[in-house]
Motif scaffolding. Structure first.
Motif, PDB file in Angstrom:
ATOM      1  N   ASP B   4      38.170  37.743  47.062  1.00 35.27           N
ATOM      2  CA  ASP B   4      38.551  38.727  47.868  1.00 35.27           C
ATOM      3  C   ASP B   4      40.139  37.712  48.096  1.00 35.27           C
ATOM      4  O   ASP B   4      41.233  38.024  49.221  1.00 35.27           O
ATOM      5  CB  ASP B   4      37.861  38.682  49.318  1.00 35.27           C
ATOM      6  CG  ASP B   4      38.077  40.060  49.992  1.00 35.27           C
ATOM      7  OD1 ASP B   4      38.747  40.784  49.100  1.00 35.27           O
ATOM      8  OD2 ASP B   4      37.347  40.338  51.003  1.00 35.27           O
ATOM      9  N   SER B  77      52.124  36.842  52.331  1.00 33.15           N
ATOM     10  CA  SER B  77      52.160  37.851  53.775  1.00 33.15           C
ATOM     11  C   SER B  77      50.765  37.706  54.152  1.00 33.15           C
ATOM     12  O   SER B  77      50.910  37.599  55.280  1.00 33.15           O
ATOM     13  CB  SER B  77      52.965  38.659  53.656  1.00 33.15           C
ATOM     14  OG  SER B  77      52.631  39.721  52.594  1.00 33.15           O
ATOM     15  N   ASP B  78      49.653  37.721  53.384  1.00 32.93           N
ATOM     16  CA  ASP B  78      48.280  38.163  53.552  1.00 32.93           C
ATOM     17  C   ASP B  78      47.458  36.306  53.652  1.00 32.93           C
ATOM     18  O   ASP B  78      48.031  35.689  52.691  1.00 32.93           O
ATOM     19  CB  ASP B  78      47.958  38.357  52.193  1.00 32.93           C
ATOM     20  CG  ASP B  78      45.996  38.843  52.711  1.00 32.93           C
ATOM     21  OD1 ASP B  78      45.878  38.441  53.831  1.00 32.93           O
ATOM     22  OD2 ASP B  78      45.307  39.068  51.560  1.00 32.93           O
ATOM     23  N   PRO B  79      47.187  35.891  55.542  1.00 38.67           N
ATOM     24  CA  PRO B  79      46.822  35.272  55.420  1.00 38.67           C
ATOM     25  C   PRO B  79      45.410  34.472  54.337  1.00 38.67           C
ATOM     26  O   PRO B  79      45.432  33.321  54.642  1.00 38.67           O
ATOM     27  CB  PRO B  79      46.840  35.114  57.447  1.00 38.67           C
ATOM     28  CG  PRO B  79      46.895  36.718  57.053  1.00 38.67           C
ATOM     29  CD  PRO B  79      47.553  36.864  56.258  1.00 38.67           C
ATOM     30  N   ALA B  80      44.930  35.542  53.965  1.00 38.85           N
ATOM     31  CA  ALA B  80      43.436  35.341  54.002  1.00 38.85           C
ATOM     32  C   ALA B  80      43.076  35.165  52.209  1.00 38.85           C
ATOM     33  O   ALA B  80      42.808  34.380  51.902  1.00 38.85           O
ATOM     34  CB  ALA B  80      42.815  36.168  53.677  1.00 38.85           C
TER      35      ALA B  80
END
Lengths: 158, 228
Positions: B4, B77-80
């Motif tokens: 993920d 831009s996806d902090p995960a």
């Protein structure tokens, strides 16, 4: 001896111009380029009035003919032109790439909002393209993304 | 899901006939795929989207290097996101190779894993292609502070802090060398980036051979590198 002199002058001239144009940005380099252009124009006028000016200058430098001197000058000037043009194009390309990238990213659903949207989207039938587009001219990016965004906004509001 | 925190970044330009399959093969293992459509004139972007990838569309063609940087910006831009994989759209890379590279980077001792065609004998390339690629990697090793066996491989795994510091300005083909050069010059908390190479198998199908860059392009790459 004279040959060595002109070779040294040419090499030095080429290097100085290349260095000036490559290493210096900004107002001073631009001003210098403009002064150089003015000098060239003045010299052109002078050579119209006194056609022997190139010949005399060439003789003083130890070059056979005035035409050769002009040729050498043109080679150096052309090289400088190529370098500045190349750099200008690169700067422009960098700016235009950033602009296009910003547009591309702004038209895409960001990952964070996408995560929120996934369960909602899963319950709807998949709609990869818009078959009902009456014009057939719709910008594919704009249209689909705008609808996707409004779906998301609805999901967010819930 | 297990991967993920991984984003696959796929630069996409006129690969409509294969991109759907490529995305479909990767998706079960890597749920996050962003295809950066670089102004394709065919249905590439729609195929990729239909297959389940996120598609970022360049309004005009900018080049593969620019597409990679756009993909990096999107992934950032996806902090995960913890890892980015760069993956080619033409089906020449294997998902199993990426999994091995992910295992390597997750073991924690390196921040970058480069794929290399020349660490084992699986990849079949013509003698001339080998020669040019070897010359290219020699040049890259000479001009950057890295030691690699294959610098022009599209398969890489980068961790987040490396991606944050990358800034690809070579829009066209010289970006592969530029990435290596920037990683070689990069400092994370004052120390060099730790990198490793993993053997990968490049599948030179008839399709990728027909699409692939001709060896003439290596001249252009060299010129772009010298004139940067």
């Amino acid at each position: 001896m004279n040959k060595v002199l002109i070779q040294l002058l040419l090499i030095a001239g080429t290097l100085v111009i290349a260095w000036r144009l490559l290493a210096s940005y900004g107002q001073r380099a631009q001003a210098l380029r403009r002064i150089g252009l003015l000098l060239l124009a003045a010299f052109a006028v002078w050579s119209i009035l006194d056609p022997l000016v190139w010949q005399n200058l060439a003789a003083n430098l130890g070059i056979g003919r005035g035409a050769d001197l002009i040729l050498y000058g043109l080679v150096v000037a052309f090289f400088g032109y190529v370098v500045t043009t190349f750099r200008r194009f690169r700067d422009m390309e960098t700016r235009y790439t950033r602009l296009a990238r910003r547009i591309a990213l702004d038209e895409t659903v960001p990952p964070t909002r996408r995560r929120v949207a996934v369960p909602a989207a899963a319950t709807q039938p998949p709609e990869p393209t818009d078959p009902t587009d009456p014009t057939g001219l719709s910008a594919p990016t704009g249209m689909t993304d705008v609808t996707a965004l409004t779906d998301l906004e609805a999901a967010d509001a819930d | 899901m297990q991967n993920d925190d991984v984003w696959l970044v796929v630069p996409l330009f006129n690969e409509a006939s294969v991109i759907g399959d490529v995305v479909a093969q990767c998706l079960p293992v890597f749920p996050n795929i962003v295809c950066v459509d670089d102004g394709s004139t065919d249905a590439s972007a729609d195929r990729a989207e239909a297959a389940g990838a996120v598609v970022v569309r360049h309004p005009v063609n900018l080049g593969q290097g620019a597409a990679l940087q756009t993909g990096f910006d999107y992934a950032l831009s996806d902090p995960a996101m913890r890892y980015v994989v760069t993956f080619d759209a033409d089906g020449q890379h294997q998902v199993s190779d990426v999994e091995a590279m992910m295992d390597r980077i997750r073991s924690g001792d390196v921040e970058v894993v480069f794929g290399s065609r020349f660490l084992d004998e699986r990849t079949e390339a013509t003698a001339l292609k080998r020669l040019v690629l070897r010359a290219a990697v020699s040049y890259t090793n000479l001009t950057t502070s890295t030691r690699l066996t294959d610098a022009h491989n599209g398969l890489r795994v980068l961790n987040r802090s490396v991606v944050e510091r990358l800034d690809i300005t070579q829009n066209r083909m010289a970006h592969a060398s530029e990435i290596v050069a920037q990683i070689g010059a990069m400092r994370l908390d004052g120390r060099r980036v730790a990198y490793a190479e993993e053997p990968v198998h490049i599948l030179y199908t008839d399709y990728s051979k027909a699409k692939g860059q001709s060896l003439w392009n290596s001249v252009n790459i060299l010129a772009e590198l010298i004139w940067r």
